[in-house]
Write an enzyme that holds these catalytic residues in place. Structure first.
Site, mmCIF file in Angstrom:
data_model
loop_
_atom_site.group_PDB
_atom_site.id
_atom_site.type_symbol
_atom_site.label_atom_id
_atom_site.label_comp_id
_atom_site.label_asym_id
_atom_site.label_seq_id
_atom_site.Cartn_x
_atom_site.Cartn_y
_atom_site.Cartn_z
ATOM 1 N N GLU A 36 35.281 43.404 21.308
ATOM 2 C CA GLU A 36 36.111 44.270 20.854
ATOM 3 C C GLU A 36 37.184 44.778 22.436
ATOM 4 O OE1 GLU A 36 35.581 48.000 18.865
ATOM 5 O OE2 GLU A 36 37.812 48.591 18.985
ATOM 6 N N ASN A 91 42.291 46.855 18.396
ATOM 7 C CA ASN A 91 42.828 47.994 17.545
ATOM 8 C C ASN A 91 44.195 48.348 17.354
ATOM 9 O OD1 ASN A 91 40.109 49.718 17.405
ATOM 10 N ND2 ASN A 91 40.316 49.140 19.521
ATOM 11 N N GLU A 123 41.737 45.720 14.017
ATOM 12 C CA GLU A 123 40.942 46.771 13.550
ATOM 13 C C GLU A 123 41.897 47.901 13.255
ATOM 14 O OE1 GLU A 123 37.671 47.915 15.976
ATOM 15 O OE2 GLU A 123 36.798 45.942 16.086
ATOM 16 N N ASP A 153 38.163 49.978 10.380
ATOM 17 C CA ASP A 153 37.614 50.750 11.545
ATOM 18 C C ASP A 153 37.011 52.216 11.125
ATOM 19 O OD1 ASP A 153 36.469 51.110 13.868
ATOM 20 O OD2 ASP A 153 38.470 50.860 15.011
ATOM 21 N N GLU A 210 28.925 50.510 14.765
ATOM 22 C CA GLU A 210 29.374 50.641 16.375
ATOM 23 C C GLU A 210 28.307 52.040 16.750
ATOM 24 O OE1 GLU A 210 33.900 51.313 15.815
ATOM 25 O OE2 GLU A 210 33.009 53.229 14.951
#
Ligand code: C2E
Ligand code: CA
Ligand code: CA
Ligand code: CA
Length: 253
Positions: A36, A91, A123, A153, A210
């Site tokens: 990520e 993101n 995300e 997310d 996560e």
């Protein structure tokens, strides 16, 4: 410290933003699945600034798209140096999924770097999608046509999340770290994580946990057949220069 528009512009022009990379690990095999990408700002005044302290200002001033593109350019650069076909997740702010021009700009950028878009996951947090679901759905469909993957997310922290799961073409579901964090000590958290992973599996989505910080959590997630995990147990986010060392590591238990 919240940067104002002139400071944001100055910092963008000076190229002060850079990506850091956090490993995503396949729980079943212990293999690295990808990274990520998280934004960092090396400010000449404030030192290293974390995203929670500058992303909201970018969202409000309308520069978030410029930031995303700068980060993606640096990310594609770093990845091409590794010579490995890695999966990358970035993101997006919720408003970016309401921007009908985003898919075409992403396609142009990826083509310039020769980065195949089927290796890119976008995300999205649930919070603001609800504003205009038809428009978000249309942009999401365009992104899917480009072969991008979509992840929901921070699942469980927003509102109307089941509606989003039903309406938008997601490929991945990320269990928020606030549930994962206490799953080894709190019975309710454990049940919530189990239910969310089960929900993702029954919808045919890849599930990602996560904030995995210890091996007891990883063991429970493995037992739940959660696909991927991310967290300090496996590695903190690192700058591009540290990617070769991470890629040299054979196994992630
Ligand atoms: P997120 O997308 O939920 O990203 C995960 C956050 O959890 C990251 O914080 C990461 O450093 C942190 N984290 C990872 N593993 C652990 C762990 O084991 N324990 C704990 N306590 N934390 C862990 P970070 O880098 O500060 O980013 C915060 C948020 O800022 C992100 O949350 C994301 O929503 C946003 N963000 C970051 N980069 C970007 C970007 O380029 N664009 C947009 N729109 N938002 C971004
Ligand atoms: Ca994220
Ligand atoms: Ca998250
Ligand atoms: Ca978050």
């Amino acid at each position: 410290m919240t940067p104002d528009a002139p400071e944001i512009l100055r910092a963008l022009e000076a190229g002060e933003f850079f990506p850091v990379f956090q490993p995503l690990v396949e729980l079943r095999t212990g293999q690295l699945a990808g990274f990520e990408v998280l934004a960092r700002w090396q400010s000449p005044h404030s030192g290293l600034v974390m995203p929670d302290d500058f992303i909201p200002a970018f969202e409000h001033s309308g520069f978030i798209d410029t930031l995303t593109h700068q980060l993606l350019g640096k990310t594609f650069d770093a990845l091409s140096l590794t010579g490995r076909p890695l999966m990358i997740s970035v993101n997006l702010s919720p408003t970016q999924l309401l921007d009908a021009g985003l898919p075409a700009r992403l396609e142009t950028l990826a083509r310039a770097w020769k980065f195949p878009l089927d290796r890119l996951t976008l995300e999205i947090t649930e919070s603001a999608l609800v504003d205009d679901l038809p428009r978000a759905t249309s942009v999401a469909q365009d992104l899917k046509s480009l072969q991008c993957r979509l992840a929901l997310d921070d699942f469980g922290t927003g509102y109307s999340s089941l509606r989003h799961l039903q309406a938008l073409p997601f490929d991945e579901l990320k269990v928020d770290r606030s549930f994962v964090r206490f799953m080894d000590t709190d019975r309710e958290c454990r049940k919530i994580v189990a239910s969310v992973v089960g929900l993702g599996q029954s919808l045919g989505l890849m599930t990602i946990a996560e904030g995995v910080e210890d091996s007891a959590q990883a063991e429970m997630l493995r037992w739940l057949s959660c696909d991927l995990a991310q967290g300090w147990l496996f590695g903190h986010p690192v700058p591009a220069g540290e990617l070769p060392a991470i890629l040299a590591r054979p196994h992630w238990d």
